[in-house]
Design a protein around this motif. Structure first.
Motif, PDB file in Angstrom:
ATOM      1  N   THR A  90       0.819  -1.220   0.000  1.00 43.68           N
ATOM      2  CA  THR A  90       0.000   0.000   0.000  1.00 43.68           C
ATOM      3  C   THR A  90       0.848   1.264   0.000  1.00 43.68           C
ATOM      4  O   THR A  90       0.340   2.338  -0.305  1.00 43.68           O
ATOM      5  N   GLY A  91       2.100   1.155   0.386  1.00 50.03           N
ATOM      6  CA  GLY A  91       2.937   2.350   0.494  1.00 50.03           C
ATOM      7  C   GLY A  91       2.616   3.163   1.731  1.00 50.03           C
ATOM      8  O   GLY A  91       3.078   4.287   1.872  1.00 50.03           O
ATOM      9  N   LYS A  92       1.790   2.579   2.612  1.00 54.32           N
ATOM     10  CA  LYS A  92       1.377   3.325   3.802  1.00 54.32           C
ATOM     11  C   LYS A  92       1.782   2.608   5.075  1.00 54.32           C
ATOM     12  O   LYS A  92       1.741   1.382   5.142  1.00 54.32           O
ATOM     13  N   ASP A  93       2.122   3.417   6.085  1.00 53.17           N
ATOM     14  CA  ASP A  93       2.402   2.884   7.406  1.00 53.17           C
ATOM     15  C   ASP A  93       1.096   2.651   8.135  1.00 53.17           C
ATOM     16  O   ASP A  93       0.180   3.407   7.977  1.00 53.17           O
ATOM     17  N   THR A  94       1.018   1.600   8.894  1.00 46.25           N
ATOM     18  CA  THR A  94      -0.126   1.456   9.787  1.00 46.25           C
ATOM     19  C   THR A  94       0.354   1.846  11.184  1.00 46.25           C
ATOM     20  O   THR A  94       1.550   1.775  11.432  1.00 46.25           O
ATOM     21  N   PRO A 126       2.936  17.808 -14.593  1.00 51.82           N
ATOM     22  CA  PRO A 126       3.995  18.635 -14.033  1.00 51.82           C
ATOM     23  C   PRO A 126       5.371  17.987 -14.161  1.00 51.82           C
ATOM     24  O   PRO A 126       5.484  16.789 -14.403  1.00 51.82           O
ATOM     25  N   SER A 127       6.389  18.795 -13.986  1.00 56.55           N
ATOM     26  CA  SER A 127       7.742  18.259 -13.850  1.00 56.55           C
ATOM     27  C   SER A 127       7.805  17.486 -12.540  1.00 56.55           C
ATOM     28  O   SER A 127       7.219  17.894 -11.540  1.00 56.55           O
ATOM     29  N   LEU A 128       8.500  16.343 -12.542  1.00 58.53           N
ATOM     30  CA  LEU A 128       8.613  15.558 -11.309  1.00 58.53           C
ATOM     31  C   LEU A 128       9.883  15.926 -10.553  1.00 58.53           C
ATOM     32  O   LEU A 128      10.211  15.327  -9.534  1.00 58.53           O
ATOM     33  N   LEU A 129      10.618  16.905 -11.079  1.00 61.45           N
ATOM     34  CA  LEU A 129      11.933  17.199 -10.495  1.00 61.45           C
ATOM     35  C   LEU A 129      11.865  18.226  -9.369  1.00 61.45           C
ATOM     36  O   LEU A 129      12.745  18.273  -8.528  1.00 61.45           O
ATOM     37  N   ASP A 130      10.818  19.058  -9.373  1.00 66.69           N
ATOM     38  CA  ASP A 130      10.766  20.071  -8.313  1.00 66.69           C
ATOM     39  C   ASP A 130       9.477  20.011  -7.523  1.00 66.69           C
ATOM     40  O   ASP A 130       8.842  21.024  -7.244  1.00 66.69           O
ATOM     41  N   LEU A 131       9.039  18.801  -7.198  1.00 63.72           N
ATOM     42  CA  LEU A 131       7.839  18.631  -6.379  1.00 63.72           C
ATOM     43  C   LEU A 131       8.209  18.887  -4.910  1.00 63.72           C
ATOM     44  O   LEU A 131       9.386  18.861  -4.556  1.00 63.72           O
ATOM     45  N   PRO A 132       7.201  19.129  -4.052  1.00 65.36           N
ATOM     46  CA  PRO A 132       7.492  19.261  -2.624  1.00 65.36           C
ATOM     47  C   PRO A 132       8.176  17.988  -2.100  1.00 65.36           C
ATOM     48  O   PRO A 132       8.123  16.953  -2.771  1.00 65.36           O
ATOM     49  N   PRO A 133       8.812  18.052  -0.949  1.00 67.47           N
ATOM     50  CA  PRO A 133       9.532  16.848  -0.452  1.00 67.47           C
ATOM     51  C   PRO A 133       8.585  15.744   0.002  1.00 67.47           C
ATOM     52  O   PRO A 133       8.401  15.512   1.188  1.00 67.47           O
ATOM     53  N   TYR A 134       7.988  15.061  -0.970  1.00 70.92           N
ATOM     54  CA  TYR A 134       7.072  13.966  -0.653  1.00 70.92           C
ATOM     55  C   TYR A 134       7.860  12.731  -0.218  1.00 70.92           C
ATOM     56  O   TYR A 134       8.935  12.469  -0.745  1.00 70.92           O
ATOM     57  N   PRO A 135       7.251  11.915   0.697  1.00 73.98           N
ATOM     58  CA  PRO A 135       7.898  10.628   1.025  1.00 73.98           C
ATOM     59  C   PRO A 135       7.737   9.647  -0.148  1.00 73.98           C
ATOM     60  O   PRO A 135       6.852   9.828  -0.993  1.00 73.98           O
ATOM     61  N   ASP A 136       8.580   8.616  -0.177  1.00 82.52           N
ATOM     62  CA  ASP A 136       8.541   7.643  -1.278  1.00 82.52           C
ATOM     63  C   ASP A 136       7.159   7.006  -1.431  1.00 82.52           C
ATOM     64  O   ASP A 136       6.691   6.753  -2.539  1.00 82.52           O
ATOM     65  N   GLY A 137       6.497   6.736  -0.277  1.00 78.68           N
ATOM     66  CA  GLY A 137       5.178   6.096  -0.309  1.00 78.68           C
ATOM     67  C   GLY A 137       4.155   6.937  -1.052  1.00 78.68           C
ATOM     68  O   GLY A 137       3.212   6.396  -1.637  1.00 78.68           O
ATOM     69  N   TYR A 192       4.692   8.731  -3.773  1.00 77.56           N
ATOM     70  CA  TYR A 192       4.862   8.448  -5.208  1.00 77.56           C
ATOM     71  C   TYR A 192       4.218   7.104  -5.549  1.00 77.56           C
ATOM     72  O   TYR A 192       3.564   6.954  -6.566  1.00 77.56           O
ATOM     73  N   TYR A 193       4.434   6.139  -4.648  1.00 81.44           N
ATOM     74  CA  TYR A 193       3.859   4.805  -4.865  1.00 81.44           C
ATOM     75  C   TYR A 193       2.339   4.910  -4.954  1.00 81.44           C
ATOM     76  O   TYR A 193       1.708   4.298  -5.812  1.00 81.44           O
ATOM     77  N   GLU A 194       1.768   5.724  -4.062  1.00 78.27           N
ATOM     78  CA  GLU A 194       0.309   5.914  -4.034  1.00 78.27           C
ATOM     79  C   GLU A 194      -0.183   6.563  -5.336  1.00 78.27           C
ATOM     80  O   GLU A 194      -1.164   6.119  -5.924  1.00 78.27           O
ATOM     81  N   VAL A 195       0.518   7.614  -5.788  1.00 83.26           N
ATOM     82  CA  VAL A 195       0.094   8.298  -7.020  1.00 83.26           C
ATOM     83  C   VAL A 195       0.116   7.310  -8.192  1.00 83.26           C
ATOM     84  O   VAL A 195      -0.817   7.251  -8.984  1.00 83.26           O
ATOM     85  N   ILE A 196       1.166   6.485  -8.270  1.00 79.67           N
ATOM     86  CA  ILE A 196       1.246   5.502  -9.362  1.00 79.67           C
ATOM     87  C   ILE A 196       0.123   4.472  -9.225  1.00 79.67           C
ATOM     88  O   ILE A 196      -0.487   4.068 -10.210  1.00 79.67           O
ATOM     89  N   SER A 197      -0.183   4.065  -7.985  1.00 78.45           N
ATOM     90  CA  SER A 197      -1.153   2.984  -7.772  1.00 78.45           C
ATOM     91  C   SER A 197      -2.583   3.432  -8.010  1.00 78.45           C
ATOM     92  O   SER A 197      -3.381   2.672  -8.565  1.00 78.45           O
ATOM     93  N   VAL A 198      -2.943   4.645  -7.557  1.00 80.42           N
ATOM     94  CA  VAL A 198      -4.361   5.028  -7.638  1.00 80.42           C
ATOM     95  C   VAL A 198      -4.591   6.212  -8.567  1.00 80.42           C
ATOM     96  O   VAL A 198      -5.728   6.608  -8.788  1.00 80.42           O
ATOM     97  N   GLY A 199      -3.534   6.786  -9.124  1.00 88.80           N
ATOM     98  CA  GLY A 199      -3.680   7.949  -9.999  1.00 88.80           C
ATOM     99  C   GLY A 199      -3.773   9.225  -9.171  1.00 88.80           C
ATOM    100  O   GLY A 199      -3.800   9.185  -7.933  1.00 88.80           O
ATOM    101  N   TYR A 200      -3.833  10.348  -9.881  1.00 90.32           N
ATOM    102  CA  TYR A 200      -3.892  11.622  -9.171  1.00 90.32           C
ATOM    103  C   TYR A 200      -4.540  12.641 -10.100  1.00 90.32           C
ATOM    104  O   TYR A 200      -4.008  12.917 -11.183  1.00 90.32           O
TER     105      TYR A 200
END
Ligand code: HEC
Length: 197
Positions: free
Chosen positions: A69-73, A126-137, A139-147
Motif C-alpha cells: 500500500t505504500g502506507k504505514d499502519t 507537471p515536472s517531477l523534479l521540483d515537487l514538494p519533499p514527498y515521502p517515497d510512499g 509516489y507509490y500511491e500516485v502511481i497505484s491510484v492515480g492523481y
C-alpha cells in the motif's frame, strides 16, 4: 447434377452450421455468467463475486502491507523510504517502466517536457523534479491510484515495478540536482565533454 447436390451439404458444414438445429444454438448460447449481469444463483443477485475476505493472491504471499500500500499502519501515513533493497537491476527496470508508462506525459527526464504534456490543455503533467519533499510512499500511491487527471497504473505495474519506478524517479531527481563533485572522478571528463557544466 449429382455433384452439385453433394456440394450443398458441404457448404452447409463449411459455413459452420448456421442453422439453429433443433433449438440447439451452439456454444454461443450456453448458460454462463457475464460481467455486471444479474444472477439468481447468488443471494445478492450479482454474477460477479468478491474474493472471500482476507484472500491474498498467490504472488503477494509474504509481502507486508507497507510494501503493497505504500502506507504505514496504523496512522495511514506514507512510507518514508522504498521498502526494497535497491540494486542496479531494480533501478534499471524502473527506468524501463518509466519510459513506457510515464515519459509520454512527464518527459524522458521527468521534467515535464513532452509532446503530450504540451498538448494537454486542461492540466499539463507537471515536472517531477521540483515537487514538494514527498515521502517515497506518496509516489507509490500516485502511481497505484492515480492523481487528478493522471490515470492509475496498478493494473499495468506490479507493486515491485511501482517501487522500481519510484526509485527511478528519485534517480532522475538526484541527477538533476547533482553537482560535478558528486560524480565519481573517472566519470567527470565524459560529462564535461557531453554537456555544458
Ligand atoms: C496521461 C499523462 C500522464 C501519465 C502517462 C502519467 N502522468 Fe503523472 N501526472 C499527470 C498529470 C496531468 C498530473 C497532474 C494531475 C492534476 O494535478 O490533476 C500528474 C501528476 C503526477 C505527480 C504529482 C502529484 C502531486 O502531488 O503533485 C506524480 C508524482 C506523477 N504524476 C507521477 C507519475 C508517474 C511515476 C507516472 C508513470 C507511472 C505518471 N505520472 C504517468 C499526467 C500523467
Amino acid at each position: 447434377m449429382r455433384r452439385l447436390l453433394l456440394l450443398l451439404p458441404m457448404t452447409w458444414v463449411l459455413a459452420g452450421c448456421p442453422v439453429d438445429f433443433q433449438g440447439w444454438g451452439g456454444m454461443k448460447q450456453q448458460a454462463k455468467a457475464l460481467p455486471y449481469r444479474e444472477s439468481p444463483f447468488f443471494a445478492d443477485d450479482r454474477a460477479m463475486r468478491q474474493p472471500p475476505p482476507g484472500t491474498v493472491p498467490r504472488d503477494r504471499r509474504g509481502k507486508d502491507r507497507f510494501f503493497l500500500t505504500g502506507k504505514d499502519t496504523p496512522d495511514g501515513g506514507f512510507v518514508d523510504a522504498i521498502p526494497l533493497t535497491l540494486t542496479r537491476e531494480i533501478v534499471e527496470s524502473g527506468r524501463k517502466s518509466f519510459d513506457i508508462y510515464c515519459a509520454a506525459c512527464h518527459g524522458i527526464l521527468g521534467d515535464g517536457d513532452a509532446q503530450v504534456a504540451r498538448n494537454m490543455g486542461l492540466r499539463e503533467p507537471p515536472s517531477l523534479l521540483d515537487l514538494p519533499p514527498y515521502p517515497d510512499g506518496y509516489y507509490y500511491e500516485v502511481i497505484s491510484v492515480g492523481y487528478g487527471l493522471m490515470p492509475a497504473y496498478a493494473e499495468k505495474l506490479t507493486p515491485e515495478q511501482r517501487w522500481a519506478v519510484v526509485a527511478y524517479v528519485r534517480a532522475l531527481q538526484e541527477s538533476q540536482r547533482a553537482r560535478l563533485e558528486d560524480v565519481p572522478p573517472e566519470a567527470r571528463p565524459l560529462l564535461l565533454k557531453e554537456g555544458t557544466p
